[in-house]
Write a protein that holds these residues in place. Structure first.
Motif, PDB file in Angstrom:
ATOM      1  N   GLU A  74       0.650  -1.167   0.018  1.00  0.00           N
ATOM      2  CA  GLU A  74       0.003   0.093   0.035  1.00  0.00           C
ATOM      3  C   GLU A  74       0.813   1.227   0.126  1.00  0.00           C
ATOM      4  O   GLU A  74       0.408   2.248  -0.212  1.00  0.00           O
ATOM      5  N   GLN A  75       2.168   1.215   0.500  1.00  0.00           N
ATOM      6  CA  GLN A  75       2.960   2.300   0.616  1.00  0.00           C
ATOM      7  C   GLN A  75       3.184   3.150  -0.697  1.00  0.00           C
ATOM      8  O   GLN A  75       3.173   2.591  -1.918  1.00  0.00           O
TER       9      GLN A  75
ATOM     10  N   SER B 240      -2.141  14.210   4.849  1.00  0.00           N
ATOM     11  CA  SER B 240      -2.886  12.929   4.509  1.00  0.00           C
ATOM     12  C   SER B 240      -1.816  11.879   4.156  1.00  0.00           C
ATOM     13  O   SER B 240      -2.175  10.595   4.545  1.00  0.00           O
TER      14      SER B 240
ATOM     15  N   LYS C 223      -0.649  10.402   7.371  1.00  0.00           N
ATOM     16  CA  LYS C 223      -1.557   9.593   8.069  1.00  0.00           C
ATOM     17  C   LYS C 223      -1.364   8.177   7.237  1.00  0.00           C
ATOM     18  O   LYS C 223      -1.428   7.229   8.099  1.00  0.00           O
ATOM     19  N   ARG C 224      -1.413   8.231   6.393  1.00  0.00           N
ATOM     20  CA  ARG C 224      -1.208   6.761   5.261  1.00  0.00           C
ATOM     21  C   ARG C 224      -0.094   6.021   5.673  1.00  0.00           C
ATOM     22  O   ARG C 224      -0.182   5.028   6.026  1.00  0.00           O
TER      23      ARG C 224
ATOM     24  N   ASP D  49      -0.466   4.582   9.011  1.00  0.00           N
ATOM     25  CA  ASP D  49      -1.231   3.462   9.057  1.00  0.00           C
ATOM     26  C   ASP D  49      -0.862   2.195   8.553  1.00  0.00           C
ATOM     27  O   ASP D  49      -0.802   1.157   9.082  1.00  0.00           O
ATOM     28  N   ILE D  50      -0.076   2.458   7.537  1.00  0.00           N
ATOM     29  CA  ILE D  50       0.375   1.348   6.790  1.00  0.00           C
ATOM     30  C   ILE D  50       1.483   0.711   7.562  1.00  0.00           C
ATOM     31  O   ILE D  50       1.544  -0.887   7.426  1.00  0.00           O
TER      32      ILE D  50
ATOM     33  N   ARG E  89      -2.187   9.236  -2.645  1.00  0.00           N
ATOM     34  CA  ARG E  89      -3.291   8.913  -1.536  1.00  0.00           C
ATOM     35  C   ARG E  89      -3.711   7.512  -1.808  1.00  0.00           C
ATOM     36  O   ARG E  89      -4.341   7.062  -1.189  1.00  0.00           O
ATOM     37  N   SER E  90      -3.654   6.982  -3.008  1.00  0.00           N
ATOM     38  CA  SER E  90      -4.050   5.471  -3.063  1.00  0.00           C
ATOM     39  C   SER E  90      -3.196   4.639  -4.159  1.00  0.00           C
ATOM     40  O   SER E  90      -2.404   5.280  -5.035  1.00  0.00           O
ATOM     41  N   ARG E  91      -2.837   3.565  -3.548  1.00  0.00           N
ATOM     42  CA  ARG E  91      -2.092   2.671  -4.287  1.00  0.00           C
ATOM     43  C   ARG E  91      -2.291   2.569  -5.800  1.00  0.00           C
ATOM     44  O   ARG E  91      -1.507   2.418  -6.664  1.00  0.00           O
TER      45      ARG E  91
END
Ligand code: SF4
Lengths: 232, 278, 478
Positions: B38-39, B57, B60-61, B64-65, C421-423
Motif C-alpha cells: 500500500e505504501q 494525509s 497519516k497513510r 497506518d500502513i 493517496r491511493s495505491r
C-alpha cells in the motif's frame, strides 16, 4: 519627559500589537499569567562561569592572545614602570602624553624623559588637544585572558572615553591580579559598577582593525592604531 | 528480525535496483523483509514545497500502513529525515490526537539503512565486496537532519576491495533541494558544477550516497556532461558480493549504455553490476 | 522606507541569474565566505561549552519574545532613569521623523553614523537627505558603499562585492586623491584621514545597537574599526535606533551573547571594540542620549508562533558565510538589507507575503541545514523556511484570485497528492508515465522536459521510469 501625544500613541500601539501577537492560543504560550511565569523561569546556564584558576597561566594566556592581536606586551615589575613608560615613549617618538585623572603618579617618568603630560583636569582637554597628543597612558578595570581583552570602565587612572579613543597610541598598564580567566567573570565583576554608577564600559581587544577590503586585515582605522600593554 | 521496507516512491519508480539491493542485503544478513504494497510516498516533496495540508494525509497513510511493523527500514536518508523530524510537527499541526500518538509510537522503529545497520544491528562489515574506487557524498539531510554521522563511511570502509577516497568539500550541498533545482535552476546548477568538479578531483569511478535524490541530481549532470563517473546508491555497494563483482570489472556493466547509471535499464531490467541479477 | 525596502523588486531567482554570471562577484564572495567560515570553525572549536552557550542564548531570546512588552517598558524606565530619552516608532516613517526632528531642533545638518542594519532597513540616510541632512557612514565598507551609491551585499562586510582596484578608483575620484594605490592599508589610511576630521567636529552621532539590557538600560555596540566608539562617544548628542527584538533581560545575559557574537561573526575571540553605555554620564561622552524603539513589522513576526524565532537573530552573519546559495548569488539577489538565510526568513515576515519578491525568498534554499548548524542562537532556519513556504502557498490560494487557484504548481501538487493517496492510482500513474515518457526519451534518458520541469533538464538528464518498478519486481518474487 513631556508627554507627547503622538509618541504615547506609538508606544501604546506597539505594546498593543505585542500583546495581541502573544495572546495566541498555542500550547506553551498563552495568557498573561503564564507569561509572567516564563519571566521568572531560570535560563539553563550550563556554560563555564570560571576559567583558569592559576594566575601565572592566566597571565600567560592573556599575553598570548593580546600578541595575536598584534599589540605589544611588556612584563615588568611595578617599580620599573616609569622607566618602561619612558622607553616606550622614546621608542615611539611620543612627546605629549595624555594622563587621565587618578592615575598613579608613581608610574610617571621624571622630567628627564622630556615628556609633556597633558592632564584632563581641572579643565577637560579639547578634542583638538587630544588629537595633537601622541599617546595616552592608562590603567584598566580588568583584563580577560580567554580573549586578550582590556576592560575600561572610566574608573580612576582610566579617564573618560575620549582619552583612550582620540590619541593614536595607547599604553595600558594591567596589574597581574586584574587578569581574569574568561568572559563571564568580567561581566560578573562589572555588574555592581553598572548597577550603581551606570559607568560607560569599553572592551578593547587589540588595535582597531578592518577587513573590509578583500578581507585583508588592516590595523588601525579609527581607534588608536597602536596598543602597548604593560603587565606589572 | 522482521523488517518492513519503505522503499520511497522515487526509488520504486526510478531506482528499483536500490530497493532490490536493500532487500538482498537484509536477507543476506538473515532478516525477513516485507514490502507493504500500500505504501507510496512519505510526503516530503509536498511538505518542503509548502503544501503542508496535502502532506498530512500522506503522513497519516504512512503511519497506518506501517503501524504494526516491527522495524521499518528505508534506503533514503531524506525520507527518514522527513518522517523523524517533521511527522511529529505535522501531527501537532493537524490537531489529530490519534495521529500524534501513532507517530510517537512508530518513530522509534523507523530507520535509515546505514543507521539501522550500524546503530541498531551494530554491524560494520556486511560481507560486501566492491573492487572500485569510490567517493562518498554525505547528503545534507543525512548529515545535518538525520545525523547519520560516519555510519555510511564505517560500512564502506569494511567493504572488500573498495578503494575509498575522501571527497573534498564533502559537506557542501550538491544543490538539489527538491523543487529548488527547478525553481532556482541556475543557482542549483552553479552548486552542482562545483560538486562535480570535486568528485572528478578524486578520480573515483563511483560516487555514492545514502539518498538517490541527490544522486539523481549529481548523476543527471554527469550523464549530460558525458562523464565516466557513475553514481551508485550505498545499498547497492553493500549488497555487492564477491560473486557479483567477479562477473565484471566495471561498476555499471549491467547497463547497456556507456553513460552513467542514469542511462536507464530498459532492456536488461533493473540490474547493474554490484547488484546481482534478481 | 528606503528604495531598497519598498517598491517592486524582481524575485530572487530572476536577480540571482544575473549575479551568477558575474564571475568577479562570485570569486570575491567565494573567497570571503570561505575565509570567515574556516576561521569561525577554529574559534568555535576551542570553546568546550559552545553548545551550552547556544542553548542559553536561545532560551534568553525566547524568554524575551514571550515577554517583550514587559521588557520594553522596563528598558524605557531604566534608560530614562539613566538620563536618556526613549521614543517609540511604529514604522520606518515614524522613526525617521523622530530622528529628523531631533537633528533639526539642534540646528544641525550633518551627523556621523556607524553601520547599522536597522537604520538601513528604515532608509534613514535617504530620509535625512531629503531634508538636507547628511548622514555620513563612517564604517570603511559602508563609506565605500555610500560613495559608490550602492547597496551593501553582506551584513558584516558590506563591500564584499568590491575588490581593491574598484575601491581605489572610487577613492581617487571621491576623495580627490589621484595617486592612491590599491594597497588596502593605503586605502584605509585615506579613509581614516577623511573621517577623522568629521568625527572631531560632529555634533550628532547616529547608531544602531546590538543589545540593550532591560534591567540596567545599558546599550551595546560591537565593532571592529573604532568608528562605533567615535560615533557613540564624541558627539554631543547620540541617537540610537533599536529594533525591539534586540532587548535582553539582564546585564548577566551579555556574558552569553558577548561570547556567541564575536566568534560567530568576525570569527574572533573578541572583536576589537565593544562599547556599553548606560544613559548619559556627566563629563564623559554625549550629554544627550535618545533611544528610538522600532517596530516596523517586528510585531508581525512575533504574531506567528512558528516564525517568531526569527526575532532571536543577533545578526552575526554566520549563516550567510556557510550558505551555498548565498555564496553563489551574493546579497543583492535578496533585495533587502537582510540577505542570506536570515534574510530569506526575516524579509518575507517583515514585509508580508503580498510582496512577490519577498515571497520568493523562502524558496531560495536547498534546506541543506548548514545555517541552522552554525547559528549561535539555534534558529531553525530550514524549518522556518518550510513553514513560510506553507504560508506562501496558503496566501496564494486565498489571495491569489483565480490565477492563484489555477496556478500549475498548485494544481500539479494537488494532483500528485491525490495520486499518492491511493495505491491503485499511484501504480496507474507509474505505468502511464512509462508510456508517456517515450516522447521525451533520447538515448535512454530524458533530456528535455516542457514547462516548469524544463529547469531541471536544461542542464541535467533525468532518469526515466524503470521498465520494471520495484513493486513490479517484488510481485515477480512472491
Ligand atoms: S540567523 Fe543566526 S546565524 Fe544567521 S545572522 Fe542571525 S544569529 Fe547569525
Amino acid at each position: 519627559m513631556v508627554e507627547d501625544p503622538v509618541m504615547s500613541t506609538a508606544k501604546e500601539a506597539i505594546l498593543q500589537r505585542i500583546r495581541a501577537a502573544l495572546g495566541d492560543d498555542q500550547p506553551g504560550w498563552g495568557t498573561q499569567s503564564t507569561r509572567e511565569d516564563t519571566r521568572s523561569l531560570n535560563i539553563e546556564r550550563g556554560y563555564r562561569t570560571h576559567g583558569e584558576t592559576k594566575k601565572q597561566q592566566r597571565v600567560g594566556l592573556f599575553v598570548r592572545h593580546v600578541e595575536e592581536y598584534k599589540a605589544r606586551v611588556s612584563q615588568i615589575s611595578e617599580q620599573k614602570l616609569p622607566q618602561t613608560v619612558a622607553d616606550i615613549c622614546s621608542a615611539e617618538k611620543v612627546k605629549k602624553l595624555v594622563i587621565p585623572p587618578g592615575l598613579d603618579e608613581k608610574w610617571l617618568p621624571g622630567p628627564e624623559s622630556g615628556l609633556t603630560f597633558l592632564r584632563d583636569e581641572p579643565d577637560l582637554l579639547s578634542y583638538d588637544e587630544l588629537d595633537k597628543s601622541d599617546a595616552v597612558l592608562t590603567g584598566c578595570f580588568r583584563a580577560v585572558a580567554q580573549t586578550g581583552t582590556i576592560v575600561l570602565n572610566a574608573g580612576p587612572g582610566q579617564g573618560r572615553r575620549a582619552l583612550t579613543l582620540i590619541p593614536d597610541f595607547h599604553i595600558c598598564v594591567v596589574r597581574r591580579e586584574q587578569v581574569t580567566g574568561i568572559v563571564p567573570e568580567v561581566f560578573w565583576d562589572l555588574e555592581p559598577v553598572i548597577r550603581e554608577e551606570g559607568a560607560p564600559v569599553t572592551f578593547i581587544s587589540g588595535p582597531s582593525a578592518t577587513s573590509d577590503i578583500e578581507l585583508d586585515r588592516v590595523e588601525g582605522v579609527h581607534g588608536p592604531r597602536r596598543l602597548h600593554v604593560v603587565i606589572v | 528480525m522482521n523488517i518492513s521496507l519503505f522503499v520511497a516512491c522515487f526509488n520504486d519508480t526510478l531506482y528499483p535496483e536500490t530497493g532490490i539491493a536493500t532487500v538482498q542485503l537484509l536477507e543476506r544478513l538473515g532478516h525477513r523483509v516485507d514490502f507493504p504494497r500500500e505504501q507510496t510516498c512519505c510526503g516530503q516533496v509536498h511538505y518542503n514545497t509548502g503544501y503542508q495540508d496535502e502532506t498530512v494525509s500522506l503522513a497519516k497513510r504512512f503511519v497506518d500502513i506501517f503501524s504494526d511493523a516491527e522495524t521499518v527500514v528505508a534506503p533514503s536518508a531524506s525520507c527518514v529525515g522527513m518522517i523523524r523530524e517533521f511527522y511529529p510537527k505535522l501531527a501537532i499541526l493537524s490537531g489529530d490526537r490519534k495521529l500524534i500518538r501513532d507517530v510517537d509510537d512508530l518513530l522509534p522503529r523507523v530507520y535509515e539503512l546505514s543507521q539501522f545497520l550500524v546503530n541498531k544491528l551494530e554491524l560494520e562489515d556486511v560481507g560486501a565486496c566492491y573492487p572500485h574506487r569510490v567517493t562518498y557524498h554525505p547528503t545534507c539531510h543525512s548529515l545535518r537532519m538525520l545525523r547519520v554521522g560516519d555510519a555510511p563511511l564505517r560500512l564502506l570502509k569494511k567493504v572488500k576491495g573498495i578503494d575509498l577516497v575522501e571527497l573534498p568539500g564533502a559537506e557542501e550541498c550538491c544543490g538539489f533541494g527538491g523543487t529548488f533545482a527547478i525553481k532556482n535552476a541556475d543557482t542549483s546548477m552553479a552548486m552542482l558544477t562545483d560538486k562535480i568538479a570535486r568528485i572528478k578531483e578524486t578520480g573515483a569511478e563511483v560516487c555514492t550516497a545514502s539518498d538517490n535524490s541527490c544522486l539523481m541530481h549529481i548523476g543527471g549532470a554527469l550523464n549530460r556532461q558525458r562523464e565516466e563517473v557513475k553514481v551508485v546508491h550505498l545499498a547497492e555497494i553493500l549488497a555487492s558480493t564477491e560473486a557479483a563483482s567477479t562477473e565484471t570489472n566495471s561498476p555499471n556493466s549491467g547497463y547497456k549504455k556507456s553513460g552513467s547509471q542514469n542511462s536507464g535499464s530498459t532492456e536488461s531490467g533493473p540490474t547493474k553490476s554490484g547488484t546481482p541479477n534478481p | 522606507m528606503s528604495s531598497s525596502e519598498t517598491g517592486i523588486h524582481p524575485t530572487f531567482e530572476k536577480t540571482a541569474r544575473s549575479f551568477l554570471d558575474n564571475s568577479q562577484l562570485r570569486s570575491n564572495l567565494g573567497h570571503a565566505t570561505r575565509t570567515i567560515r574556516d576561521k569561525r570553525r577554529g574559534v568555535v572549536d576551542e570553546m568546550p561549552d559552545w553548545e551550552e552557550l547556544r542553548e542559553a542564548g536561545r532560551q534568553i531570546k525566547q524568554k524575551v519574545m514571550q515577554n517583550l512588552d514587559h521588557y520594553l517598558l522596563q528598558l524605557e524606565t531604566s534608560v530614562t532613569r539613566a538620563g536618556g530619552v526613549v521614543h517609540w516608532a511604529r514604522d520606518a516613517a515614524e522613526a525617521n521623523r523622530i530622528i529628523l526632528d531631533l537633528i533639526k531642533e539642534r540646528g544641525e545638518t550633518e551627523a556621523v553614523k556607524v553601520k547599522s542594519l536597522t537604520t538601513d532597513e528604515i532608509g534613514l540616510n535617504k530620509a535625512l537627505a531629503k531634508e538636507d541632512i547628511m548622514a555620513l557612514e563612517t564604517d570603511l565598507a559602508e563609506l565605500i558603499v555610500q560613495m559608490a551609491g550602492d547597496e551593501p551585499s553582506h551584513i558584516l562586510v558590506p563591500a564584499i562585492h568590491k575588490n581593491r582596484s574598484e575601491i581605489r578608483d572610487l577613492f581617487r575620484d571621491k576623495l580627490g586623491k589621484p595617486d592612491l594605490t590599491d594597497n588596502p592599508a593605503e586605502l584605509t589610511e585615506a579613509a581614516r584621514r577623511y573621517l577623522r576630521k568629521k568625527f572631531l567636529s560632529a555634533k550628532i552621532g547616529i547608531s544602531g545597537s546590538n543589545f540593550a539590557v532591560a534591567e540596567t538600560g545599558t546599550v551595546a555596540v560591537v565593532e571592529s574599526e573604532g568608528n562605533g566608539r567615535m560615533c557613540t562617544t564624541l558627539p554631543q548628542t547620540l541617537i540610537t535606533v533599536l529594533g525591539i527584538e534586540k532587548i535582553i533581560p539582564a546585564w548577566q545575559d551579555l556574558e552569553v551573547f558577548m561570547q556567541l557574537l564575536p566568534r560567530s561573526s568576525t570569527a574572533e575571540r573578541m572583536n576589537p571594540y565593544n562599547t556599553f553605555w548606560t544613559g548619559t554620564t556627566e563629563g564623559d561622552g554625549p550629554q544627550e542620549f535618545h533611544l528610538v524603539l522600532l517596530d516596523n513589522g517586528r510585531t508581525q513576526v512575533l504574531a506567528d508562533p512558528a516564525g517568531r524565532e526569527t526575532l532571536h537573530c543577533i545578526r552575526c552573519s554566520a549563516c550567510l558565510n556557510v550558505c551555498p546559495v548565498y555564496e553563489r548569488t551574493g546579497g543583492h539577489a535578496y533585495h533587502s538589507v537582510y540577505p542570506g538565510p536570515i534574510g530569506a526568513i526575516l524579509t518575507p515576515q517583515l514585509r508580508g507575503l503580498s510582496d512577490k519578491s519577498a515571497a520568493s525568498l523562502p524558496y531560495a534554499s536547498t534546506l541543506c541545514g548548514a545555517c541552522y548548524e552554525v547559528c549561535p542562537v539555534k534558529i531553525n532556519i530550514p524549518e522556518i523556511l518550510v513553514h513560510l513556504r506553507g504560508r506562501v502557498v496558503r496566501h496564494n490560494k486565498n489571495w491569489g484570485g483565480i490565477r492563484g487557484k489555477v496556478n500549475p504548481e498548485l494544481m500539479g501538487m494537488k494532483w500528485l497528492a491525490w495520486t499518492l493517496r491511493s495505491r491503485s492510482r499511484y501504480e496507474r500513474a507509474q505505468k502511464m508515465a512509462r508510456k508517456g515518457q517515450r516522447w521525451f526519451m533520447h538515448d535512454d534518458v530524458i533530456s528535455k522536459l516542457p514547462g516548469m520541469l524544463s529547469g531541471w533538464t536544461a542542464m541535467r538528464d533525468l532518469r526515466p521510469v524503470a521498465e520494471q518498478t520495484f513493486r513490479e519486481w517484488w510481485r515477480t518474487r512472491s
